[in-house]
Design an enzyme around this catalytic site. Structure first.
Site, PDB file in Angstrom:
ATOM      1  N   SER A  58       0.970  -1.205  -0.066  1.00  0.00           N
ATOM      2  CA  SER A  58       0.240   0.033   0.225  1.00  0.00           C
ATOM      3  C   SER A  58       0.871   1.687  -0.072  1.00  0.00           C
ATOM      4  O   SER A  58       1.593   1.567  -0.911  1.00  0.00           O
ATOM      5  CB  SER A  58      -1.278   0.292   1.549  1.00  0.00           C
ATOM      6  OG  SER A  58      -1.892   0.975   1.232  1.00  0.00           O
ATOM      7  N   ASP A 178      -6.264  -3.454  -1.502  1.00  0.00           N
ATOM      8  CA  ASP A 178      -5.057  -3.213  -1.306  1.00  0.00           C
ATOM      9  C   ASP A 178      -4.122  -4.336  -0.297  1.00  0.00           C
ATOM     10  O   ASP A 178      -5.164  -5.235   0.419  1.00  0.00           O
ATOM     11  CB  ASP A 178      -5.711  -2.525  -0.051  1.00  0.00           C
ATOM     12  CG  ASP A 178      -4.311  -1.793   1.521  1.00  0.00           C
ATOM     13  OD1 ASP A 178      -3.347  -2.623   1.700  1.00  0.00           O
ATOM     14  OD2 ASP A 178      -4.612  -0.850   0.743  1.00  0.00           O
TER      15      ASP A 178
END
Length: 302
Positions: A58, A178
């Site tokens: 991320s 993510d």
């Protein structure tokens, strides 16, 4: 006087003229808490430490991209400059585009028009970036070694696509979001794929932080009902996360890895708009990394 983040050094990549070290640099995510990681990465570049493999999740993948490209100061500069722009990272962006992290704005307009960069810095880098996403269909982490700036862009976007406020990224037959859901801190991946290498881990929470069960679990079960394995990972994330933090403490004590944590609990939010708070967090990471440098150098040389 208005406080500003350090501007990027862009005349040449920071790695130019320096050798790489056979070290895995593992970078946790955390949205705007990635400012701490940005500070650490800039300090490492100033110390001429260029790890030959970076594994980022991320926001850690975004920081890692600029580290691999040798753009010192770029991550902190962009976060501080654009934190109040709704197109960058906001619920307004989610409402208008379907993505809290503005994909076109962040991954096209900024690097190509507003704050132009040389993609060749990344493409010619002697370092490798591995970004981590979550595969919704398998419920497993997806680790992607970037072959170039354009080839890896969908995976970079996927790694930073926050659940519930991001559209699913479909690439190479996979459905991704993510990476924090399936592997928040990919230390085991590092150990398995390079068992005899040194590792530096940068976390974005204080060492004693404990993640609580997700309060949005009911909504996640509805939104991702077609992906039962991914739901399993979402519901157990806090357990795996806390277990990983405990393991990192043991690894650091045993000198099996060198872990860098914020020295105090981090209060910066995922979508922080306070520019001063973001600069402070960057400076914390920068100063902690410089202060720990003697111990880190000793670990790497042992």
């Amino acid at each position: 006087m208005e406080r500003t983040a350090p501007g990027p050094a862009a005349d040449a990549p920071a790695y130019q003229g320096h050798a790489t070290a056979a070290v895995d640099l593992v970078l946790e995510g955390g949205a705007m808490r990635g400012q701490f990681t940005a500070g650490v990465c800039d300090a490492l570049m100033e110390r001429s430490l260029f790890c030959d493999r970076v594994i980022g999740v991320s926001a850690g993948a975004l920081c890692g991209w600029y580290y691999v490209a040798g753009y010192r100061g770029q991550t902190a500069y962009l976060n501080a400059k654009y934190c109040q722009d709704w197109r960058y990272l906001s619920l307004k962006s989610y409402a208008l585009t379907g993505n809290a992290c503005g994909r076109d704005f962040m991954f096209r307009q900024i690097p190509e028009k507003l704050e132009p960069i040389d993609y060749g810095f990344f493409d010619r880098s002697p370092m490798t970036l591995v970004s981590v996403a979550s595969d919704l269909e398998t419920g497993e982490a997806d680790y992607h070694a970037h072959l170039g700036s354009e080839e890896g862009r969908p995976y970079l976007i996927a790694s930073s696509s926050i659940p519930l406020v991001s559209q699913i990224v479909e690439v190479d037959g996979k459905k991704l979001l993510d990476g924090g859901t399936c592997d928040s801190i990919p230390i085991i991946y590092s150990q398995i794929t390079r068992p005899n290498t040194k590792r530096i881990v940068v976390c974005t929470h204080h060492a004693d932080f404990e993640r609580e069960p997700d309060k949005l679990a009911a909504l996640e079960r509805q939104v991702y009902r077609d992906f039962p394995y991914y739901l399993d990972r979402l519901e157990c994330r806090h357990i795996e996360y806390n277990r990983t933090y405990r393991a990192l403490k043991r690894m650091h004590a045993a000198k099996d890895a060198f872990v860098i944590w914020p020295e105090h609990p981090v209060t910066v939010s995922n979508m922080e708009k306070d520019r001063d708070a973001l600069i402070d967090l960057y400076l914390q990471g920068y100063e902690v990394a410089h202060r720990l440098w003697p111990a880190l150098a000793a670990y790497l040389e042992a």
